[in-house]
Design a protein around this motif. Sequence first.
Motif, PDB file in Angstrom:
ATOM      1  N   THR A  54      -3.785  43.224  24.355  1.00  0.00           N
ATOM      2  CA  THR A  54      -4.693  42.104  24.186  1.00  0.00           C
ATOM      3  C   THR A  54      -6.006  42.471  24.870  1.00  0.00           C
ATOM      4  N   ALA A  55      -7.110  42.311  24.155  1.00  0.00           N
ATOM      5  CA  ALA A  55      -8.421  42.641  24.710  1.00  0.00           C
ATOM      6  C   ALA A  55      -8.936  41.507  25.576  1.00  0.00           C
ATOM      7  N   GLY A  56      -9.588  41.882  26.668  1.00  0.00           N
ATOM      8  CA  GLY A  56     -10.195  40.907  27.574  1.00  0.00           C
ATOM      9  C   GLY A  56     -11.713  41.037  27.554  1.00  0.00           C
ATOM     10  N   GLU A  57     -12.299  40.990  28.747  1.00  0.00           N
ATOM     11  CA  GLU A  57     -13.755  41.012  28.863  1.00  0.00           C
ATOM     12  C   GLU A  57     -14.306  42.423  28.892  1.00  0.00           C
ATOM     13  N   VAL A  58     -15.549  42.569  28.399  1.00  0.00           N
ATOM     14  CA  VAL A  58     -16.272  43.825  28.551  1.00  0.00           C
ATOM     15  C   VAL A  58     -16.708  43.922  30.012  1.00  0.00           C
ATOM     16  N   LEU A  59     -16.417  45.059  30.653  1.00  0.00           N
ATOM     17  CA  LEU A  59     -16.733  45.246  32.064  1.00  0.00           C
ATOM     18  C   LEU A  59     -18.090  45.903  32.279  1.00  0.00           C
ATOM     19  N   THR A  60     -18.340  46.968  31.520  1.00  0.00           N
ATOM     20  CA  THR A  60     -19.581  47.715  31.676  1.00  0.00           C
ATOM     21  C   THR A  60     -19.754  48.626  30.471  1.00  0.00           C
ATOM     22  N   VAL A  61     -20.938  49.225  30.353  1.00  0.00           N
ATOM     23  CA  VAL A  61     -21.234  50.157  29.266  1.00  0.00           C
ATOM     24  C   VAL A  61     -21.832  51.417  29.870  1.00  0.00           C
ATOM     25  N   SER A  62     -21.374  52.561  29.410  1.00  0.00           N
ATOM     26  CA  SER A  62     -21.890  53.861  29.852  1.00  0.00           C
ATOM     27  C   SER A  62     -22.467  54.580  28.638  1.00  0.00           C
ATOM     28  N   GLU A  63     -23.746  54.957  28.737  1.00  0.00           N
ATOM     29  CA  GLU A  63     -24.350  55.722  27.641  1.00  0.00           C
ATOM     30  C   GLU A  63     -24.449  57.169  28.068  1.00  0.00           C
ATOM     31  N   TYR A  64     -24.065  58.076  27.156  1.00  0.00           N
ATOM     32  CA  TYR A  64     -24.030  59.499  27.489  1.00  0.00           C
ATOM     33  C   TYR A  64     -24.357  60.302  26.237  1.00  0.00           C
ATOM     34  N   ILE A  65     -25.066  61.414  26.427  1.00  0.00           N
ATOM     35  CA  ILE A  65     -25.392  62.284  25.295  1.00  0.00           C
ATOM     36  C   ILE A  65     -24.556  63.553  25.395  1.00  0.00           C
ATOM     37  N   TYR A  66     -23.598  63.670  24.500  1.00  0.00           N
ATOM     38  CA  TYR A  66     -22.786  64.883  24.378  1.00  0.00           C
ATOM     39  C   TYR A  66     -23.493  65.823  23.403  1.00  0.00           C
ATOM     40  N   PRO A  67     -23.115  67.117  23.377  1.00  0.00           N
ATOM     41  CA  PRO A  67     -23.719  68.039  22.399  1.00  0.00           C
ATOM     42  C   PRO A  67     -23.604  67.545  20.956  1.00  0.00           C
ATOM     43  N   GLY A  68     -22.516  66.809  20.635  1.00  0.00           N
ATOM     44  CA  GLY A  68     -22.319  66.309  19.274  1.00  0.00           C
ATOM     45  C   GLY A  68     -23.028  65.003  18.974  1.00  0.00           C
ATOM     46  N   GLY A  69     -23.685  64.407  19.981  1.00  0.00           N
ATOM     47  CA  GLY A  69     -24.394  63.153  19.757  1.00  0.00           C
ATOM     48  C   GLY A  69     -24.202  62.175  20.898  1.00  0.00           C
ATOM     49  N   ALA A  70     -24.991  61.118  20.865  1.00  0.00           N
ATOM     50  CA  ALA A  70     -24.974  60.113  21.927  1.00  0.00           C
ATOM     51  C   ALA A  70     -23.905  59.066  21.661  1.00  0.00           C
ATOM     52  N   ILE A  71     -23.281  58.593  22.759  1.00  0.00           N
ATOM     53  CA  ILE A  71     -22.312  57.511  22.627  1.00  0.00           C
ATOM     54  C   ILE A  71     -22.647  56.390  23.603  1.00  0.00           C
ATOM     55  N   SER A  72     -22.243  55.212  23.219  1.00  0.00           N
ATOM     56  CA  SER A  72     -22.282  54.044  24.081  1.00  0.00           C
ATOM     57  C   SER A  72     -20.826  53.683  24.326  1.00  0.00           C
ATOM     58  N   LEU A  73     -20.324  54.016  25.529  1.00  0.00           N
ATOM     59  CA  LEU A  73     -18.921  53.815  25.862  1.00  0.00           C
ATOM     60  C   LEU A  73     -18.756  52.443  26.502  1.00  0.00           C
ATOM     61  N   ILE A  74     -18.059  51.556  25.803  1.00  0.00           N
ATOM     62  CA  ILE A  74     -17.917  50.155  26.200  1.00  0.00           C
ATOM     63  C   ILE A  74     -16.550  49.966  26.848  1.00  0.00           C
ATOM     64  N   ALA A  75     -16.552  49.743  28.169  1.00  0.00           N
ATOM     65  CA  ALA A  75     -15.300  49.555  28.904  1.00  0.00           C
ATOM     66  C   ALA A  75     -14.859  48.106  28.789  1.00  0.00           C
ATOM     67  N   ILE A  76     -13.639  47.913  28.328  1.00  0.00           N
ATOM     68  CA  ILE A  76     -13.126  46.564  28.103  1.00  0.00           C
ATOM     69  C   ILE A  76     -11.744  46.429  28.740  1.00  0.00           C
ATOM     70  N   GLU A  77     -11.561  45.328  29.461  1.00  0.00           N
ATOM     71  CA  GLU A  77     -10.260  45.055  30.077  1.00  0.00           C
ATOM     72  C   GLU A  77      -9.233  44.850  28.975  1.00  0.00           C
ATOM     73  N   VAL A  78      -8.043  45.395  29.192  1.00  0.00           N
ATOM     74  CA  VAL A  78      -6.950  45.157  28.247  1.00  0.00           C
ATOM     75  C   VAL A  78      -5.670  44.840  29.016  1.00  0.00           C
ATOM     76  N   LEU A  79      -4.838  44.056  28.376  1.00  0.00           N
ATOM     77  CA  LEU A  79      -3.505  43.774  28.888  1.00  0.00           C
ATOM     78  C   LEU A  79      -2.533  44.449  27.932  1.00  0.00           C
ATOM     79  N   LEU A  80      -1.790  45.427  28.450  1.00  0.00           N
ATOM     80  CA  LEU A  80      -0.815  46.123  27.616  1.00  0.00           C
ATOM     81  C   LEU A  80       0.446  45.280  27.511  1.00  0.00           C
ATOM     82  N   GLU A  81       0.946  45.140  26.301  1.00  0.00           N
ATOM     83  CA  GLU A  81       2.156  44.345  26.086  1.00  0.00           C
ATOM     84  C   GLU A  81       3.414  45.175  26.299  1.00  0.00           C
TER      85      GLU A  81
END
Length: 130
Positions: A60-87
Motif C-alpha cells: 500500500t502506497a503512503g506519502e511522498v517523502l522526498t525527491v532526488s534528481e540525478y543525471i546518470y550517463p543514460g539520462g536524468a531521473i527524478s527519484l520519488i521516495a514514497i512510503e510503502v506498507l508491505l502486506e
Amino acid sequence: MRKVAAAIAMRGGKVLVTRRAAGQKLAGYWEFPGGKLEPGETVETCIVRELQEELGVRSTAGEVLTVSEYIYPGGAISLIAIEVLLEDADFQLTVHDDHVWIALEELLSIDLAPADIPIAKELMKRHGAN
C-alpha cells in the motif's frame, strides 16, 4: 527527466534495500526498490505495481517523502521516495539478487546507487540516525 518511484519500507527501525543483479543497469548497487512511472500512472500506482513485479509482494502506497534528481550517463531521473506498507515479505527477486533490512545509520556504509544517497540522508535526518 524520467520519473522513477522508490519504495521506503520500514520495519523495526530498519529500511528495505535491494541489490541490482548482474546484467542489470547499476548491477551491484543497492537501492530502494521501485521503477519507472508509466504514462498516465501516479507515483502511488507505480510503486505498488513495481513492488509486485520486482519483489512479488503486495503493498500500500503512503506519502511522498522526498525527491532526488540525478543525471546518470543514460539520462536524468527524478527519484520519488514514497512510503510503502508491505502486506507480506516473502520476496521473489527478479531484477535484484539480494535484499536486506538495514539500520538507517548503516545506509551510507553500503554501495548505494547515486540517486538513492540523498534519500538515505533525508531518512537518516528525519529519524535522527547519524
